[in-house]
Motif scaffolding. Sequence first.
Motif, mmCIF file in Angstrom:
data_model
loop_
_atom_site.group_PDB
_atom_site.id
_atom_site.type_symbol
_atom_site.label_atom_id
_atom_site.label_comp_id
_atom_site.label_asym_id
_atom_site.label_seq_id
_atom_site.Cartn_x
_atom_site.Cartn_y
_atom_site.Cartn_z
ATOM 1 N N ASN A 10 8.286 -8.431 27.405
ATOM 2 C CA ASN A 10 7.254 -8.489 26.366
ATOM 3 C C ASN A 10 7.454 -9.705 25.463
ATOM 4 N N GLN A 11 7.679 -10.868 26.067
ATOM 5 C CA GLN A 11 7.885 -12.109 25.330
ATOM 6 C C GLN A 11 7.053 -13.225 25.958
ATOM 7 N N HIS A 68 -5.616 -12.065 27.047
ATOM 8 C CA HIS A 68 -4.804 -11.803 25.869
ATOM 9 C C HIS A 68 -3.455 -12.531 25.953
ATOM 10 N N TYR A 69 -2.857 -12.733 24.782
ATOM 11 C CA TYR A 69 -1.531 -13.338 24.676
ATOM 12 C C TYR A 69 -1.484 -14.725 25.323
ATOM 13 N N GLY A 70 -2.565 -15.477 25.226
ATOM 14 C CA GLY A 70 -2.595 -16.812 25.793
ATOM 15 C C GLY A 70 -2.274 -17.876 24.764
ATOM 16 N N LEU A 71 -1.928 -19.049 25.255
ATOM 17 C CA LEU A 71 -1.697 -20.225 24.418
ATOM 18 C C LEU A 71 -2.772 -21.241 24.754
ATOM 19 N N PHE A 84 0.867 -4.270 24.985
ATOM 20 C CA PHE A 84 2.003 -5.176 25.110
ATOM 21 C C PHE A 84 1.639 -6.262 26.121
ATOM 22 N N ARG A 85 2.440 -7.305 26.175
ATOM 23 C CA ARG A 85 2.217 -8.403 27.109
ATOM 24 C C ARG A 85 2.341 -7.907 28.548
ATOM 25 N N SER A 90 3.612 2.557 19.827
ATOM 26 C CA SER A 90 5.021 2.873 19.635
ATOM 27 C C SER A 90 5.682 1.979 18.601
ATOM 28 N N THR A 91 4.992 0.896 18.203
ATOM 29 C CA THR A 91 5.585 -0.049 17.249
ATOM 30 C C THR A 91 4.676 -0.369 16.071
ATOM 31 N N GLU A 92 3.464 0.230 16.015
ATOM 32 C CA GLU A 92 2.497 -0.123 14.970
ATOM 33 C C GLU A 92 2.003 1.123 14.247
ATOM 34 N N VAL A 93 1.865 0.990 12.926
ATOM 35 C CA VAL A 93 1.337 2.067 12.090
ATOM 36 C C VAL A 93 0.341 1.476 11.109
#
Length: 894
Positions: free
Chosen positions: A352-353, A378-381, A489-490, A814-817
């Motif tokens: 996930n990086q 998603h998650y593009g540069l 996630f990525r 699981s990581t966001e609220v």
Amino acid sequence: MTMSLKRTSGLVLAVFMCVSTSAMASSGMGSLPHGIPDFCDHPNIVSVKSGSWSDPKTWSLNRVPTDGDQVEITSGITVIYDIKNLAMIHVLCIEEGSSLKFRNDIDTQLRIGTLLVKEEGVLEIGTAQVPIQPNVIAEIIVCGCSHNFAADPEQFGVGIIGLGKVTMHGAVKAPTFVRLSKEPRAGDIKLFLNESVQGWRPQDRLILPDTRQIPFRKNSFSAAFPQWEELTVENVSGNEVTLSHYLQFDHLGAHSSNGNMDFLAHVGNLSRNVIIRSESPDGIRGHTLFTHRADVDIRYVLFKDLGRTTVDIFDNTVFDKTTGAVTHIGTNQKGRYTLHAHHLMGPVNPTNQGYQFKFVGNAIVGGKRWGITIHNSHYGLIRGNVVYDVNGAGIITEDGNESYNEIERNFAVRIRSLRGADRGGVMGGGKAKEPGLPELETETGFEGTAFWFRGPHNYVRDNVAANASFSGYDYNGYYHSGMAAVPKFRGADTSIIREVILYNSTNNRIPSLKENLRVLESSRNEVYGFTRIGFWATWYCGTMPLSRYIHEGLFKDYDIWHVTENGVEPYHTSRMTFENFRIKNDPAVTIRNQGEGKISRGFDFSKVGYENGRMIVRNPDVEGFNIGIDLPRQPNAETNVQTDHTTLLEDGRLKNHVNIREHISRLGHRNVHKEAIIRNVKFESLHLPAVGLPFSPLAIEMSADLMSESFTLSLSNTYVYDFNQIQGDNFQIFFPEQVPTYGPIPQSFYPNGLPESGLTNQDAWKKYNTAIAGALTSCATSRQGIKGFVCPLVIPSDTISPVISGINVTVISSTEVRIIWKTNEPATTQLLYGIDPQKGNAVKNLSPVDANLATAHVQMLTGLTPQAKYKYQIRAKDASGNEAFSNELGFVMR
């Protein structure tokens, strides 16, 4: 484009399947992902061993592929492309486990009809470690071949399709565009850059934008001859570029009224030594499409004359909904774009990086449709690209669910409308309706906008736009419909329900995309020259007028100069903050604007029918406009929360003919009022005698517009604090029409009408507790530079802390609220939180404080520990510094 969903309900399955077949809808005819046909199911020549393309022994027919061949590079084989081939390869497929790699040390050229890189196949034209050498050209030419409508009715072919690993890396141009250090003048033979460049070479092609501000009048652009210039490099030495020909025009920067140089133009490099182009720009053009699990890294490549067949409205292939049979062959098919990330998930990413795809340093030139299209990807540069001379939009996020992409330091120039005699000679705007389709399925991104975002959930920073026929930046959520998915996630598989968050715009059982996706970052962007509007927004990204929308849209550090009409223009928006906007126009041009309907504004919130509420403009620097900031006429009418109807102008400097214009509310609800707060703003005079404007410049104009307005009995309050940055100079301003003797008031001024006609303000107030703008003046005092009555304002002492209520916690992943709460008065927003230690104080972390004073609050906490138990406290501070804390509360992560 059929997708399988696992572990989902029938409702979600049905709705999500419908959305997943959008844009290039699948007939189910293709055997590859998204309905792409297997173009190589009947090759006539295949590779039999690894080796050079030019070696006959590499091939099954013991000859090099030639005109009309359908070529397959078979699994386990690597072919090195090493020739300049004049033959046209009809189809070239790189099968799973095979590779086609271009030599990086000699010139190469490949002519193809369709090039298909299958899953696990590899196309390599240079890499980051071993790019194509600077003195070498690697070129792929897409022929203007006819489509095989029987096998490919949706017209995926005639282009490059990537399902596997696609790596292209030309010689580096660093940077790809650069700001000038000196104004170029007609007759100059040199450009002076504000930094040295690497990789710029003789014969490189450059683009220098038109920096002029065009007077705002009917047909402004069509009547003006454009002055962008395409240039050729003769020589480069340090930060000096010598041109092969003298400049034809001036390309002046923006000057302040004090003579200081505020901004200078940029010059972009359009040349690359890896080239993908259409052979027939005026015929059937090629396109590129990278999709599914493709591993895409494309850098320093020229994409030239690619995209849709024409710029006209879509004409797509149609299938019978029951049988799947083709009932109509499209003549202008959707999805054929210049550089296209199409439902691109990218490789599985266990860590996930990093990025899921990369478009870096490319040049997009001459696109008949959008330049770079990010579609459900998603998650593009997307960094350092130069987009020039394309129609519709330069860089676009198409569906609205596009998330976590980094769109930074790109340069978009000469982005033309799809409408008008020369497809961009006139200003764009409005909607383009496709015949036979519902309203929300209209064509989008046609206006001529450099950066067009239906999806705001991205990082947009350090970009530059110039010469866009409509706007530099457009955050546009108007057309949202149906379901959309955002990966958790990525590398998430967007066909698996547990790996995405589903959003919907019509089903109340699923959260709305508009209400829940926020602007991650929009900062340090710039637009100038031969452009109608700098920044435009509608119905999205903190711009929803609905009271349930909880995110604030923060836009900061924008530079906007020499635009024709308005610097910033929102439409149907709320909860937006514009921070540190520098907006500069040339007064000598502004004075040539023609009439009230053709005046320019630094910020325009005032259009009739445009609901704009809860707008914050903080520390603006606006100069050279007919009106600096035109306040809302019609605030959001969908909520009774007072702060949603407040416009706050705070700090900064204004130097315009009229610096601030306020309007009587058009809102027809007496229990909801409009409010403007002007705090610590510096006012400077700028005399611009023009049609439709007061002859004398004004700091603040209270404009009733009673002849053209309705609903004028709604309350409108205007408060000024620390006027002209003089501490303690506080007052309220009333409209001249609020004097008791004003009348008679027409009965039609209120939705239900006054019970009787012929009343003055005093009469209406005495009988019905109403008047023009909802109140009578409290004084009759005038003040130089202000049109209206200026009355003393007494600020009561506040020693009571805010009251916190309505706390709601939503565990998003699981990581966001997301935590929501309310305060009984405007206050700041901040959380103190930490993992529950079982004993002692859990508060260890502070979320970023949102200093915007509000009564509705939201904070997103990210990067939390899965399945951990957290405790938190809410912290709120009002305008008087009174602070409040909630009790210590808790939540548990998934």
